[in-house]
Enzyme design. Structure first.
Site, PDB file in Angstrom:
ATOM      1  N   GLU A 221       0.930  -1.453  -0.070  1.00  0.00           N
ATOM      2  CA  GLU A 221       0.118  -0.051   0.044  1.00  0.00           C
ATOM      3  C   GLU A 221       0.802   1.285   0.101  1.00  0.00           C
ATOM      4  O   GLU A 221       0.430   2.522  -0.407  1.00  0.00           O
ATOM      5  CB  GLU A 221      -0.872  -0.120   1.283  1.00  0.00           C
ATOM      6  CG  GLU A 221      -0.296   0.144   2.681  1.00  0.00           C
ATOM      7  CD  GLU A 221       0.302  -1.155   3.007  1.00  0.00           C
ATOM      8  OE1 GLU A 221       0.224  -2.331   2.289  1.00  0.00           O
ATOM      9  OE2 GLU A 221       0.886  -1.391   4.337  1.00  0.00           O
ATOM     10  N   CYS A 326      16.523  -6.721   0.857  1.00  0.00           N
ATOM     11  CA  CYS A 326      16.606  -8.088   1.680  1.00  0.00           C
ATOM     12  C   CYS A 326      18.005  -8.705   1.567  1.00  0.00           C
ATOM     13  O   CYS A 326      18.101  -9.358   2.460  1.00  0.00           O
ATOM     14  CB  CYS A 326      15.330  -8.799   1.293  1.00  0.00           C
ATOM     15  SG  CYS A 326      15.609  -9.407  -0.273  1.00  0.00           S
ATOM     16  N   GLU A 428      16.653  -6.342  12.254  1.00  0.00           N
ATOM     17  CA  GLU A 428      16.948  -5.826  10.994  1.00  0.00           C
ATOM     18  C   GLU A 428      16.794  -4.525  10.662  1.00  0.00           C
ATOM     19  O   GLU A 428      15.505  -3.903  11.156  1.00  0.00           O
ATOM     20  CB  GLU A 428      15.821  -6.787   9.683  1.00  0.00           C
ATOM     21  CG  GLU A 428      16.096  -6.358   8.469  1.00  0.00           C
ATOM     22  CD  GLU A 428      14.677  -6.953   7.411  1.00  0.00           C
ATOM     23  OE1 GLU A 428      13.676  -7.167   8.088  1.00  0.00           O
ATOM     24  OE2 GLU A 428      15.190  -7.308   6.507  1.00  0.00           O
TER      25      GLU A 428
HETATM   26  P1  NAD Z   1       5.844  -5.635   5.651  1.00  0.00           P
HETATM   27  O1  NAD Z   1       5.747  -7.154   6.102  1.00  0.00           O
HETATM   28  O2  NAD Z   1       5.438  -4.696   6.514  1.00  0.00           O
HETATM   29  O3  NAD Z   1       4.664  -5.756   4.361  1.00  0.00           O
HETATM   30  C1  NAD Z   1       4.612  -6.806   3.624  1.00  0.00           C
HETATM   31  C2  NAD Z   1       3.310  -6.982   3.153  1.00  0.00           C
HETATM   32  O4  NAD Z   1       2.408  -7.582   3.826  1.00  0.00           O
HETATM   33  C3  NAD Z   1       2.445  -5.744   2.436  1.00  0.00           C
HETATM   34  O5  NAD Z   1       1.701  -5.907   1.471  1.00  0.00           O
HETATM   35  C4  NAD Z   1       1.648  -5.319   3.542  1.00  0.00           C
HETATM   36  O6  NAD Z   1       0.491  -4.393   3.220  1.00  0.00           O
HETATM   37  C5  NAD Z   1       1.044  -6.687   4.111  1.00  0.00           C
HETATM   38  N1  NAD Z   1       1.156  -6.742   5.686  1.00  0.00           N
HETATM   39  C6  NAD Z   1       1.807  -6.080   6.511  1.00  0.00           C
HETATM   40  N2  NAD Z   1       1.662  -6.175   7.683  1.00  0.00           N
HETATM   41  C7  NAD Z   1       0.725  -7.312   7.810  1.00  0.00           C
HETATM   42  C8  NAD Z   1      -0.047  -8.108   8.964  1.00  0.00           C
HETATM   43  N3  NAD Z   1       0.050  -7.905  10.262  1.00  0.00           N
HETATM   44  N4  NAD Z   1      -1.133  -8.796   8.245  1.00  0.00           N
HETATM   45  C9  NAD Z   1      -1.321  -8.802   7.088  1.00  0.00           C
HETATM   46  N5  NAD Z   1      -0.632  -8.139   6.073  1.00  0.00           N
HETATM   47  C10 NAD Z   1       0.259  -7.515   6.359  1.00  0.00           C
HETATM   48  O7  NAD Z   1       6.942  -5.562   4.770  1.00  0.00           O
HETATM   49  P2  NAD Z   1       7.598  -4.270   4.113  1.00  0.00           P
HETATM   50  O8  NAD Z   1       8.019  -3.363   5.240  1.00  0.00           O
HETATM   51  O9  NAD Z   1       6.785  -3.670   3.078  1.00  0.00           O
HETATM   52  O10 NAD Z   1       9.052  -4.890   3.298  1.00  0.00           O
HETATM   53  C11 NAD Z   1      10.172  -4.867   4.090  1.00  0.00           C
HETATM   54  C12 NAD Z   1      10.644  -6.422   4.407  1.00  0.00           C
HETATM   55  O11 NAD Z   1      10.358  -7.018   3.506  1.00  0.00           O
HETATM   56  C13 NAD Z   1      12.037  -6.700   5.189  1.00  0.00           C
HETATM   57  O12 NAD Z   1      11.736  -7.187   6.365  1.00  0.00           O
HETATM   58  C14 NAD Z   1      12.682  -7.321   4.128  1.00  0.00           C
HETATM   59  O13 NAD Z   1      13.794  -8.032   4.661  1.00  0.00           O
HETATM   60  C15 NAD Z   1      11.565  -8.167   3.511  1.00  0.00           C
HETATM   61  N6  NAD Z   1      11.888  -8.470   2.116  1.00  0.00           N
HETATM   62  C16 NAD Z   1      12.331  -9.886   2.158  1.00  0.00           C
HETATM   63  C17 NAD Z   1      12.826 -10.368   1.017  1.00  0.00           C
HETATM   64  C18 NAD Z   1      13.068 -11.666   0.676  1.00  0.00           C
HETATM   65  O14 NAD Z   1      13.256 -12.123  -0.390  1.00  0.00           O
HETATM   66  N7  NAD Z   1      13.581 -12.405   1.780  1.00  0.00           N
HETATM   67  C19 NAD Z   1      12.412  -9.407  -0.241  1.00  0.00           C
HETATM   68  C20 NAD Z   1      11.897  -8.158  -0.069  1.00  0.00           C
HETATM   69  C21 NAD Z   1      11.840  -7.722   1.310  1.00  0.00           C
END
Ligand code: NAD
Length: 547
Positions: A221, A326, A428
């Site tokens: 979002e 990541c 992290e």
């Molecule tokens: P995030 O977990 O906050 O959000 C990811 C998705 O999940 C979003 O679409 C969000 O709307 C949804 N979301 C968030 N909280 C939620 C909840 N409580 N319940 C249900 N849905 C929820 O992650 P972010 O801040 O957007 O991205 C950064 C994170 O992603 C970092 O921890 C990074 O390491 C990780 N990441 C990992 C990889 C990998 O391949 N391991 C790649 C890219 C990013």
């Protein structure tokens, strides 16, 4: 469901006549292949509406709840994205479910043809997508082009589906053969993070489509603009209505995607909390789930490595994309005397230019939001209180240009004397903060890394083949680099994060990706020749053993 037939002179198109299509007003996208943002907006510019995408149509949500999308460099609101309403979520899933049997019947060669066209359009629209990423996410334009390119490479690899989906056949008995094919699952939902607005949706989408599944994608979002353009290009490439749908929002959207029985699999990339929740709830409902989670990636430098090659590599890997990758290197493990090389890292890091992603001179942009900036400051302060040393302090950094005085900027930061137990090591941070831990031997480095809960990426810098081999055999991390700081494999392989960085059994893209998105079916057929033994034609109730 009713269908409406539109007749024209020489052909007819059948379109679903849903409540949705009749009532929604269509939306034109704010960018085109030739017209897209090349600079930041100001407070007087009206934010654009992020549309949703169902049945190959963009529409404005009826939602009463909208989230602001801030340009991280200025904090002006550039767009508004809705929390999709329950009816809109229902429409999107229904559309994907309805399209599935039709899309599944498309021949593989036809789906491949659409994938080729999709790749071409992605390439043509690369700068357009990259520019929207700069505006909504903050990374530099060159880095945003890299974001699109890494996704494009997955789409290119997906064009090989005519080879990757070949089945197996064996004549198992006289006049009897078994063939094993892989069939699509149905509707697959994809839930994406903020840090790679194009690459991560493209980690799953091309393979979801070429394997014959249909998709409901929920971009972050915070950065939905790239996914919206990708959807437009997919439709232009020939993906039929309903095969790809885009919904928006936070928890309510995710909960609907997890709970709806028409959705057969979930692909998630993001943080630990959301990932564990989605994995546990999704699998408890019998769905396939692959979830890439958080990371803490170490780079080990041995005294025999090429110092300048190492210093150049660490600066890009730790501070590029403002550390919001990541696979960014967030921990440097100096072995023995290499701790003295930290001064060179600091001197080079001071030369990096932090600023607007649209400025070609910038090496890194801002953090995604003020919350992330505050969290980074807190972790730095807390770690210093607990024994870490600030070798380079990026806090309070402000670009010279006044327009960016309210941006979420953090300059490259280097903490030395870091140890497990300090927040800078344990958490992290997802910012341009490099934590340096010193050890005396390669074994100590291996022990440290294997005790860390994450297993996304690791790298060793050395000029010794045997040290490299010793390390790669003993290290328990899914993606290992030797003199390569960010060892993400190209998509003919899979993204193989492991331990705390991944939940599931089958990784994203590559062979695992195809296996995740398909289920096996065996067909055993007997076509008797006319010359067979009379004995075989006699009825039998004993267990068939097919000799
Ligand atoms: P995030 O977990 O906050 O959000 C990811 C998705 O999940 C979003 O679409 C969000 O709307 C949804 N979301 C968030 N909280 C939620 C909840 N409580 N319940 C249900 N849905 C929820 O992650 P972010 O801040 O957007 O991205 C950064 C994170 O992603 C970092 O921890 C990074 O390491 C990780 N990441 C990992 C990889 C990998 O391949 N391991 C790649 C890219 C990013």
């Amino acid at each position: 469901m009713l269908s409406r037939v539109i007749r024209s002179r020489s052909y007819k198109i059948v379109v679903p006549s849903t409540q949705f299509l009749r009532l929604k007003s269509s939306v034109t996208l704010s960018s085109t292949v030739n017209s897209y943002p090349t600079d930041h907006t100001n407070a007087n510019v009206e934010p654009y509406v992020t549309p949703s995408f169902v049945d190959n149509k963009f529409f404005k949500s009826d939602s009463k709840e909208w989230f602001d999308i801030h340009d991280p460099a200025t904090n002006y609101v550039v767009s508004k994205v809705p929390q999709s309403t329950p009816q809109e979520l229902e429409d999107a899933i229904a559309s994907a479910a309805k399209a599935f049997p039709i899309w599944k019947e498309y021949s593989i060669i036809k789906r491949q043809g659409i994938a080729f066209k999709f790749v071409q359009l992605l390439r043509e629209n690369m700068d357009r997508i990259a520019s929207v990423i700069v505006l909504e996410q903050g990374k530099t334009f060159v880095d945003a082009q890299g974001d699109v390119t890494r996704g494009l490479q997955v789409a290119e690899a997906a064009c090989n589906i005519t080879n990757d989906l070949k089945g197996e056949t064996l004549e198992v008995s006289t006049d009897m053969e078994t063939k094993m094919i892989r069939e699509p699952l149905g509707v697959v939902a994809s839930i994406c993070p903020f840090n790679f607005p194009a690459m991560v949706p493209l980690w799953s989408l091309p393979l979801i489509l070429v394997t014959g599944n249909t998709a409901v994608v929920k971009p972050s979002e915070r950065v939905p603009g790239a996914a919206i353009i990708i959807a437009q290009l997919a439709a232009e490439a020939g993906v039929p209505a309903g095969v790809l749908n885009i919904v928006h929002g936070k928890h309510d959207t995710v909960n609907k995607l997890i709970e709806d029985p028409r959705i057969k699999a979930l692909t998630f990339v993001g943080g630990d909390k959301a990932g564990k929740y989605i994995y546990e709830k999704g699998t408890s409902l019998g769905k396939r789930v692959q979830a890439n989670l958080g990371a803490k990636n170490h780079l080990v430098v041995l005294p025999d490595s090429n110092k300048q090659q190492f210093v150049n590599a660490i600066n890009g890997a730790a501070f590029g994309a403002a550390g919001q990758r990541c696979m960014a290197i967030s921990v440097l493990v100096t072995v023995g005397k290499t701790k003295e090389w930290v001064n060179d890292i600091v001197e080079d890091a001071k030369l990096l230019k932090v600023g607007s992603g649209f400025d070609p001179a910038s090496d890194l942009g801002p953090l995604i939001n003020s919350g992330s900036l505050v969290k980074s400051h807190e972790i730095i302060e807390d770690s210093v209180k607990n024994g870490a040393t600030l070798a380079l302090d990026g806090r309070g950094y402000k670009p010279a240009d006044e327009r960016f005085s309210k941006g979420n900027f953090l300059g490259p930061t280097v903490l030395t004397n870091v140890k497990p137990g300090q927040r800078a090591y344990d958490e992290e941070i997802f910012a341009p903060v490099l934590s340096v831990v010193n050890v005396e031997t390669i074994d100590e480095a291996i022990e440290l890394i294997n005790a860390n809960k994450y297993g996304n990426g690791v790298s060793i810098f050395t000029s010794s083949g045997s040290s490299a081999q010793y390390f790669t055999k003993r290290i328990d991390v899914g993606q290992v680099g030797v003199n390569v700081p960010i060892p993400v494999p190209l998509p003919m392989f899979s993204f193989t994060g492991s331990r705390g960085s991944f939940l599931g059994d089958l990784n994203f893209y590559g062979k695992s990706g195809v296996t995740f998105l398909t289920k096996p079916k065996t067909i055993t057929a007997s076509w008797k020749s006319n010359l067979i033994d009379e004995e075989i034609l006699k009825p039998s109730t004993s267990m068939p053993v097919q000799q």
